[in-house]
Design an enzyme around this catalytic site. Sequence first.
Site, PDB file in Angstrom:
ATOM      1  CG  ASN A  62      -0.372  -0.097   2.536  1.00 57.00           C
ATOM      2  OD1 ASN A  62       0.649  -0.745   2.721  1.00 57.00           O
ATOM      3  ND2 ASN A  62      -0.987   0.540   3.515  1.00 57.00           N
ATOM      4  CD  GLU A  64      -1.538   4.970   4.444  1.00 57.49           C
ATOM      5  OE1 GLU A  64      -1.102   5.871   5.208  1.00 57.49           O
ATOM      6  OE2 GLU A  64      -2.203   3.995   4.850  1.00 57.49           O
ATOM      7  CB  CYS A  73      -5.319  -1.348  -1.661  1.00 58.10           C
ATOM      8  SG  CYS A  73      -6.704  -0.609  -0.785  1.00 58.10           S
ATOM      9  CD  GLU A  75      -5.355  -5.891  -1.007  1.00 61.23           C
ATOM     10  OE1 GLU A  75      -4.764  -4.782  -0.914  1.00 61.23           O
ATOM     11  OE2 GLU A  75      -6.202  -6.263  -0.176  1.00 61.23           O
ATOM     12  CB  CYS A 112     -10.914  -2.642   0.477  1.00 60.33           C
ATOM     13  SG  CYS A 112     -10.295  -2.071  -1.123  1.00 60.33           S
ATOM     14  CB  CYS A 115      -8.646  -4.803  -3.511  1.00 52.43           C
ATOM     15  SG  CYS A 115      -7.533  -3.409  -3.210  1.00 52.43           S
TER      16      CYS A 115
END
Length: 157
Positions: A62, A64, A73, A75, A112, A115
Amino acid sequence: MNDKEINIKFHEYASLKDLDANDRELAEAAIDAMKGSYAPYSHFNVGAAVRLSNGVIVKGANQENAAFPSGLCAERTAMFSAGASYPDKAMVSIAIAGGVMGRLAKAPATPCGACRQVMAQYQLKGGKPMSVIMVGDGQIWKFDKVDDILPLIFDSI
Ligand code: THU
């Protein structure tokens, strides 16, 4: 009116040692990928590893950003990298690991919704099931295909 039910089957393991060699390698790659996480805001470090049909593993973590929606993310970082670098190879498996401050959480890392939708798309593109391995410390879940974590997938345009 008919009442319907959707049942989901998955496999639970207590240790990485209980996975088959390929899955264990992918799960360990996801844990290793946590090192690439850049999470100065949430401090939640996530790693992902995608296995391609030719056996190659592509990692992601991930990332940010101060403008929160600009981050991504683990994934999707891994899948977009795999899709961009190996456009002709199916993604046959993805493993995810995460935890606070770089320490693998006890509970398996569950992807999530966004993803899951991206997994569904690459599964469709690849034309074969993509298994999903959610890695925790002492608890690992394996789902045989994306449909199992995203029932009633949207793919109708
Ligand atoms: N995150 C992932 O990398 N994967 C998921 O499936 C859920 C959340 C990241 C995004 C953000 O950097 C941090 O975890 C906290 O939400």
